[in-house]
Motif scaffolding. Structure first.
Motif, PDB file in Angstrom:
ATOM      1  N   SER A  66       1.977   2.343  -8.052  1.00 14.94           N
ATOM      2  CA  SER A  66       2.305   3.690  -8.516  1.00 14.94           C
ATOM      3  C   SER A  66       1.545   4.692  -7.678  1.00 14.94           C
ATOM      4  CB  SER A  66       1.957   3.865  -9.994  1.00 14.94           C
ATOM      5  OG  SER A  66       0.590   3.637 -10.209  1.00 14.94           O
ATOM      6  N   ALA A  67       2.131   5.860  -7.503  1.00 21.22           N
ATOM      7  CA  ALA A  67       1.520   6.901  -6.685  1.00 21.22           C
ATOM      8  C   ALA A  67       1.915   8.250  -7.255  1.00 21.22           C
ATOM      9  CB  ALA A  67       1.964   6.787  -5.230  1.00 21.22           C
ATOM     10  N   VAL A  68       0.960   9.171  -7.230  1.00 21.29           N
ATOM     11  CA  VAL A  68       1.221  10.534  -7.668  1.00 21.29           C
ATOM     12  C   VAL A  68       1.239  11.426  -6.432  1.00 21.29           C
ATOM     13  CG1 VAL A  68       0.408  12.451  -9.086  1.00 21.29           C
ATOM     14  CG2 VAL A  68       0.084  10.101  -9.875  1.00 21.29           C
TER      15      VAL A  68
ATOM     16  N   HIS B 113       4.684  11.447 -10.760  1.00 14.02           N
ATOM     17  CA  HIS B 113       4.196  10.065 -10.827  1.00 14.02           C
ATOM     18  C   HIS B 113       5.340   9.120 -10.490  1.00 14.02           C
ATOM     19  CE1 HIS B 113       2.965   6.248 -12.796  1.00 14.02           C
ATOM     20  NE2 HIS B 113       1.788   6.598 -12.332  1.00 14.02           N
ATOM     21  N   TYR B 114       5.279   8.537  -9.299  1.00 18.65           N
ATOM     22  CA  TYR B 114       6.320   7.623  -8.846  1.00 18.65           C
ATOM     23  C   TYR B 114       5.859   6.182  -8.992  1.00 18.65           C
ATOM     24  CZ  TYR B 114       9.168  11.364  -6.877  1.00 18.65           C
ATOM     25  OH  TYR B 114       9.961  12.466  -6.726  1.00 18.65           O
ATOM     26  N   VAL B 115       6.811   5.333  -9.332  1.00 14.20           N
ATOM     27  CA  VAL B 115       6.567   3.899  -9.347  1.00 14.20           C
ATOM     28  C   VAL B 115       7.363   3.291  -8.196  1.00 14.20           C
ATOM     29  CG1 VAL B 115       6.684   1.775 -10.685  1.00 14.20           C
ATOM     30  CG2 VAL B 115       6.246   3.950 -11.836  1.00 14.20           C
ATOM     31  N   ILE B 116       6.671   2.487  -7.386  1.00 11.76           N
ATOM     32  CA  ILE B 116       7.297   1.880  -6.214  1.00 11.76           C
ATOM     33  C   ILE B 116       7.252   0.375  -6.371  1.00 11.76           C
ATOM     34  CG2 ILE B 116       7.082   1.532  -3.721  1.00 11.76           C
ATOM     35  CD1 ILE B 116       5.519   4.596  -4.784  1.00 11.76           C
ATOM     36  N   THR B 117       8.360  -0.280  -6.055  1.00 15.78           N
ATOM     37  CA  THR B 117       8.405  -1.734  -6.070  1.00 15.78           C
ATOM     38  C   THR B 117       8.906  -2.230  -4.723  1.00 15.78           C
ATOM     39  OG1 THR B 117       9.356  -3.674  -7.157  1.00 15.78           O
ATOM     40  CG2 THR B 117      10.713  -1.719  -7.082  1.00 15.78           C
ATOM     41  N   LEU B 118       8.376  -3.366  -4.308  1.00 16.94           N
ATOM     42  CA  LEU B 118       8.770  -3.965  -3.045  1.00 16.94           C
ATOM     43  C   LEU B 118       9.027  -5.440  -3.268  1.00 16.94           C
ATOM     44  CD1 LEU B 118       8.874  -3.784   0.213  1.00 16.94           C
ATOM     45  CD2 LEU B 118       6.627  -4.837   0.047  1.00 16.94           C
ATOM     46  N   LYS B 119      10.168  -5.915  -2.772  1.00 21.95           N
ATOM     47  CA  LYS B 119      10.452  -7.347  -2.852  1.00 21.95           C
ATOM     48  C   LYS B 119      11.174  -7.787  -1.589  1.00 21.95           C
ATOM     49  CE  LYS B 119      14.044  -5.937  -6.058  1.00 21.95           C
ATOM     50  NZ  LYS B 119      14.478  -5.959  -7.449  1.00 21.95           N
ATOM     51  N   ALA B 120      10.880  -9.000  -1.179  1.00 20.50           N
ATOM     52  CA  ALA B 120      11.568  -9.594  -0.041  1.00 20.50           C
ATOM     53  C   ALA B 120      12.837 -10.275  -0.530  1.00 20.50           C
ATOM     54  CB  ALA B 120      10.658 -10.592   0.668  1.00 20.50           C
TER      55      ALA B 120
ATOM     56  N   HIS C 161       0.847  -1.185   0.000  1.00 23.62           N
ATOM     57  CA  HIS C 161       0.000   0.000   0.000  1.00 23.62           C
ATOM     58  C   HIS C 161       0.885   1.237   0.000  1.00 23.62           C
ATOM     59  CE1 HIS C 161      -3.605  -2.389   0.786  1.00 23.62           C
ATOM     60  NE2 HIS C 161      -2.916  -3.018   1.711  1.00 23.62           N
ATOM     61  N   VAL C 162       0.505   2.217  -0.803  1.00 19.85           N
ATOM     62  CA  VAL C 162       1.241   3.475  -0.843  1.00 19.85           C
ATOM     63  C   VAL C 162       0.278   4.607  -0.527  1.00 19.85           C
ATOM     64  CG1 VAL C 162       2.987   2.649  -2.445  1.00 19.85           C
ATOM     65  CG2 VAL C 162       0.908   3.676  -3.339  1.00 19.85           C
ATOM     66  N   ARG C 163       0.752   5.578   0.254  1.00 15.73           N
ATOM     67  CA  ARG C 163      -0.055   6.745   0.581  1.00 15.73           C
ATOM     68  C   ARG C 163       0.757   7.979   0.233  1.00 15.73           C
ATOM     69  NH1 ARG C 163      -1.232   6.011   5.889  1.00 15.73           N
ATOM     70  NH2 ARG C 163      -0.086   7.758   6.752  1.00 15.73           N
TER      71      ARG C 163
END
Length: 126
Positions: A113-115, A93-100, A35-37
């Motif tokens: 993605s989040a603006v 406009h940002y792109v976010i990636t998450l990996k373990a 989740h991105v805020r």
């Protein structure tokens, strides 16, 4: 160079992982959720760990950037469940990636993605 090895190299075959039942022969699975805020100059990222708890997770790698998640990478501890990305540009406009990841490697990334919000100084008049 592998010089000065002591003892036969086949010892590891009989060694069981007695310290934990966790599996670190493969990379962690994809995190359950991401989740991105977005705020004005920061984005709060929160996530939940992979559903398969049997694979060791050493930490999480957060990638982000404008239009591409490969501009910056942050690594956080495996106990963390959120992170605030700061020093961002407003209305971008940002792109976010998450990996373990663990000692074997990195798992499958989740993308969001989040603006970021427009920069307003004081009360908005309009």
């Amino acid at each position: 160079g592998s010089s000065g090895s002591s003892g036969p190299a086949t010892d590891w075959l009989s060694a069981e992982t007695f310290e934990s039942d966790l599996d670190e022969t493969r990379v962690p699975e994809v995190p359950s959720s991401l989740h991105v805020r977005p705020l004005v100059t920061s984005i709060v990222v929160s996530w939940t760990p992979p559903e398969n708890q049997n694979i060791v997770v050493r930490g999480y790698a957060i990638g982000y950037g404008i239009g591409s998640p490969h501009a910056q990478t942050i690594k956080v501890d495996y106990k963390q469940r959120y992170y605030t990305i700061e020093n961002l540009d407003p209305s971008s406009h940002y792109v976010i990636t998450l990996k373990a990841f663990n000692n074997v490697g990195e798992g499958i990334p989740l993308y969001e993605s989040a603006v970021t919000r427009p920069h307003t100084s004081g009360p908005s008049s309009g």
